[in-house]
Scaffold this motif. Structure first.
Motif, PDB file in Angstrom:
ATOM      1  N   ASN A 151      44.181  52.370  20.952  1.00 58.15           N
ATOM      2  CA  ASN A 151      44.775  51.194  20.309  1.00 58.15           C
ATOM      3  C   ASN A 151      45.619  51.549  19.089  1.00 58.15           C
ATOM      4  OD1 ASN A 151      43.602  49.036  21.995  1.00 58.15           O
ATOM      5  ND2 ASN A 151      41.650  49.829  21.204  1.00 58.15           N
ATOM      6  N   THR A 204      44.421  44.147  34.809  1.00 55.69           N
ATOM      7  CA  THR A 204      44.552  42.912  34.008  1.00 55.69           C
ATOM      8  C   THR A 204      43.283  42.064  33.990  1.00 55.69           C
ATOM      9  OG1 THR A 204      45.392  41.431  35.778  1.00 55.69           O
ATOM     10  CG2 THR A 204      47.027  42.825  34.645  1.00 55.69           C
ATOM     11  N   ARG A 205      42.154  42.721  34.234  1.00 50.36           N
ATOM     12  CA  ARG A 205      40.877  41.985  34.317  1.00 50.36           C
ATOM     13  C   ARG A 205      40.966  40.865  35.359  1.00 50.36           C
ATOM     14  NH1 ARG A 205      39.351  41.836  27.817  1.00 50.36           N
ATOM     15  NH2 ARG A 205      38.765  44.009  27.741  1.00 50.36           N
ATOM     16  N   PHE A 209      46.139  38.341  39.120  1.00 53.27           N
ATOM     17  CA  PHE A 209      46.028  38.505  40.570  1.00 53.27           C
ATOM     18  C   PHE A 209      46.792  37.418  41.341  1.00 53.27           C
ATOM     19  CE2 PHE A 209      41.806  41.134  40.885  1.00 53.27           C
ATOM     20  CZ  PHE A 209      42.461  42.196  40.275  1.00 53.27           C
ATOM     21  N   THR A 244      34.248  48.322  37.257  1.00 55.44           N
ATOM     22  CA  THR A 244      33.630  47.374  38.176  1.00 55.44           C
ATOM     23  C   THR A 244      32.115  47.567  38.182  1.00 55.44           C
ATOM     24  OG1 THR A 244      33.545  46.484  40.418  1.00 55.44           O
ATOM     25  CG2 THR A 244      33.913  48.862  40.249  1.00 55.44           C
ATOM     26  N   VAL A 245      31.406  46.464  38.299  1.00 59.03           N
ATOM     27  CA  VAL A 245      29.957  46.559  38.507  1.00 59.03           C
ATOM     28  C   VAL A 245      29.639  46.276  39.973  1.00 59.03           C
ATOM     29  CG1 VAL A 245      29.305  45.956  36.139  1.00 59.03           C
ATOM     30  CG2 VAL A 245      29.588  44.135  37.830  1.00 59.03           C
TER      31      VAL A 245
HETATM   32  N1  NAP Z   1      39.794  51.189  24.113  1.00 54.85           N
HETATM   33  C1  NAP Z   1      39.672  49.882  24.249  1.00 54.85           C
HETATM   34  O1  NAP Z   1      39.827  49.104  23.300  1.00 54.85           O
HETATM   35  C2  NAP Z   1      39.343  49.317  25.592  1.00 54.85           C
HETATM   36  C3  NAP Z   1      39.435  47.930  25.801  1.00 54.85           C
HETATM   37  C4  NAP Z   1      39.134  47.442  27.072  1.00 54.85           C
HETATM   38  C5  NAP Z   1      38.766  48.305  28.092  1.00 54.85           C
HETATM   39  N2  NAP Z   1      38.667  49.659  27.859  1.00 54.85           N
HETATM   40  C6  NAP Z   1      38.254  50.606  28.937  1.00 54.85           C
HETATM   41  O2  NAP Z   1      39.003  50.351  30.108  1.00 54.85           O
HETATM   42  C7  NAP Z   1      38.123  49.978  31.171  1.00 54.85           C
HETATM   43  C8  NAP Z   1      38.779  48.959  32.081  1.00 54.85           C
HETATM   44  O3  NAP Z   1      39.247  47.834  31.386  1.00 54.85           O
HETATM   45  P1  NAP Z   1      38.649  46.369  31.569  1.00 54.85           P
HETATM   46  O4  NAP Z   1      37.251  46.486  32.003  1.00 54.85           O
HETATM   47  O5  NAP Z   1      38.926  45.593  30.353  1.00 54.85           O
HETATM   48  O6  NAP Z   1      39.568  45.713  32.707  1.00 54.85           O
HETATM   49  P2  NAP Z   1      39.937  45.987  34.234  1.00 54.85           P
HETATM   50  O7  NAP Z   1      39.394  47.270  34.716  1.00 54.85           O
HETATM   51  O8  NAP Z   1      41.403  45.721  34.349  1.00 54.85           O
HETATM   52  O9  NAP Z   1      39.206  44.776  34.963  1.00 54.85           O
HETATM   53  C9  NAP Z   1      37.838  44.729  35.190  1.00 54.85           C
HETATM   54  C10 NAP Z   1      37.568  43.429  35.962  1.00 54.85           C
HETATM   55  O10 NAP Z   1      38.168  43.489  37.254  1.00 54.85           O
HETATM   56  C11 NAP Z   1      37.177  43.302  38.268  1.00 54.85           C
HETATM   57  N3  NAP Z   1      37.500  44.227  39.359  1.00 54.85           N
HETATM   58  C12 NAP Z   1      37.333  45.578  39.398  1.00 54.85           C
HETATM   59  N4  NAP Z   1      37.793  46.084  40.558  1.00 54.85           N
HETATM   60  C13 NAP Z   1      38.237  45.044  41.285  1.00 54.85           C
HETATM   61  C14 NAP Z   1      38.811  44.939  42.568  1.00 54.85           C
HETATM   62  N5  NAP Z   1      39.005  46.000  43.329  1.00 54.85           N
HETATM   63  N6  NAP Z   1      39.168  43.694  43.008  1.00 54.85           N
HETATM   64  C15 NAP Z   1      38.975  42.596  42.242  1.00 54.85           C
HETATM   65  N7  NAP Z   1      38.445  42.648  40.992  1.00 54.85           N
HETATM   66  C16 NAP Z   1      38.069  43.857  40.531  1.00 54.85           C
HETATM   67  C17 NAP Z   1      35.853  43.598  37.618  1.00 54.85           C
HETATM   68  O11 NAP Z   1      34.863  42.790  38.183  1.00 54.85           O
HETATM   69  P3  NAP Z   1      33.402  43.326  38.561  1.00 54.85           P
HETATM   70  O12 NAP Z   1      32.978  44.273  37.472  1.00 54.85           O
HETATM   71  O13 NAP Z   1      32.601  42.065  38.604  1.00 54.85           O
HETATM   72  O14 NAP Z   1      33.526  43.994  39.893  1.00 54.85           O
HETATM   73  C18 NAP Z   1      36.101  43.172  36.158  1.00 54.85           C
HETATM   74  O15 NAP Z   1      35.918  41.783  36.034  1.00 54.85           O
HETATM   75  C19 NAP Z   1      36.877  49.462  30.446  1.00 54.85           C
HETATM   76  O16 NAP Z   1      35.745  49.444  31.260  1.00 54.85           O
HETATM   77  C20 NAP Z   1      36.792  50.451  29.307  1.00 54.85           C
HETATM   78  O17 NAP Z   1      36.243  51.675  29.739  1.00 54.85           O
HETATM   79  C21 NAP Z   1      38.964  50.148  26.623  1.00 54.85           C
END
Ligand code: NAP
Length: 291
Positions: A151, A204-205, A209, A244-245
């Motif tokens: 960040n 994009t969380r 989509f 993902t969980v």
């Molecule tokens: N440095 C920072 O400030 C910072 C901030 C945010 C994130 N991060 C890191 O980046 C990682 C990823 O970012 P994020 O968790 O914010 O967002 P992301 O990976 O873009 O999105 C996660 C979301 O997408 C869902 N998802 C995952 N795979 C999917 C698929 N194939 N189809 C449909 N939905 C899917 C997950 O649901 P389910 O889990 O329910 O499957 C969860 O709700 C974090 O875990 C963390 O390690 C770092």
């Protein structure tokens, strides 16, 4: 960045070490399922796990790695890359030294931490640089292999690069990155200073989509929006960290580089160089004194 990457490719860091291009994120992964999910991710083939003190699951992530290594003697500790981060209230030299020790104790099952990031620039100049000093010292102990930022906007990077105490440059800046937030300024900076960009919230969380252009690309190829967004991220040269969980989602998320190809038209549709839509938090624009 090359299109020849495979799901298990390694990228070179500016300190000569390598990092697996596909990352498995643990933000919001509950501690009670983190060990199992980390193990499952490694079983599928992930070799890169991203945690943080503030996620409350460093120990459980490390335990998942340790369990996997025990059950798979052909995989070495050095094949796996584990990241954690210094939280904002541990900024400053002394507090960061303690925080590093605590994280190392929590993750002692895996002996060392591959990458320690300063989670965000949210404190002030003196504390940020004090944190960096402590991180540099941790590298000299060998228990932390690489250090980086997260960040950090260009002004925070300028501050670090112009500091006369800088002896170890960041290998990574971990920021939110996706087609609606491509951060061209940080991409240029990364090229100039030879650090890599890790993409958080790469899908994009799920918030985009339903975007009509994304949906049209996904439909055209029979892919999911998540697969399209991850493929885009790799094509930019980023290291996407996807969370993902859901056990069934781990494999398709991991195998994108082997399974998915986008064409020129798709990339044109996803190319939004001036877009700036932060969907998580955005400390890259933090000014000292802001809340
Ligand atoms: N440095 C920072 O400030 C910072 C901030 C945010 C994130 N991060 C890191 O980046 C990682 C990823 O970012 P994020 O968790 O914010 O967002 P992301 O990976 O873009 O999105 C996660 C979301 O997408 C869902 N998802 C995952 N795979 C999917 C698929 N194939 N189809 C449909 N939905 C899917 C997950 O649901 P389910 O889990 O329910 O499957 C969860 O709700 C974090 O875990 C963390 O390690 C770092």
């Amino acid at each position: 960045m090359s299109t020849k990457l495979a799901k298990d490719s390694l990228l070179k860091l500016n300190n000569g070490k390598t990092i697996p291009v596909s990352g498995f994120g643990l933000y919001k992964t509950p501690p009670d399922v983190t060990t199992k999910l980390t193990y499952e991710a490694l079983k599928v083939g992930y070799r890169h796990i991203d945690s943080a003190k503030i996620y409350g699951n460093e120990a459980e992530g490390a335990q998942g790695i340790a369990n996997f290594l025990k059950d798979h003697p052909n995989v070495k500790r050095s094949d796996i890359f584990f990241t954690t981060k210094i939280w904002n209230n541990d900024h400053g030299y002394e507090l960061t030294k303690k925080a590093i020790e605590t994280s190392l104790e929590r993750t002692q099952d895996i002996e060392y931490i591959d990458l320690f990031l300063i989670h965000s620039p949210k404190s002030d100049k003196e504390r940020r640089l004090g944190t960096w000093k402590a991180l540099q010292e941790a590298v000299s102990t060998g228990r932390v292999k690489s250090i980086g930022v997260s960040n950090y906007g260009t002004k925070h990077l300028d501050e670090l690069y112009s500091w006369d105490g800088l002896t170890i440059k960041p290998v990574i800046n971990q920021v939110e990155l996706h087609p609606w937030l491509p951060r061209k300024d940080l991409q240029k900076y990364a090229e100039k200073y030879e650090f890599l960009l890790e993409a958080y919230a790469p899908i994009t969380r799920g918030k985009k989509f339903d975007d009509p252009e994304l949906v049209s690309i996904a439909k055209k190829h029979g892919y999911t929006p998540a697969q399209v967004l991850l493929r885009w991220s790799y094509a930019q040269g980023f290291i996407p960290l996807v969370k993902t969980v859901t056990i069934e989602r781990i494999k398709p998320n991991f195998t994108v580089l082997d399974d998915i190809e986008l064409d020129e038209e798709d990339y044109k549709l996803l190319d939004k160089p001036d877009s700036y839509e932060a969907l998580a938090w955005d400390p890259t624009v933090y000014n000292d004194g802001d809340a």
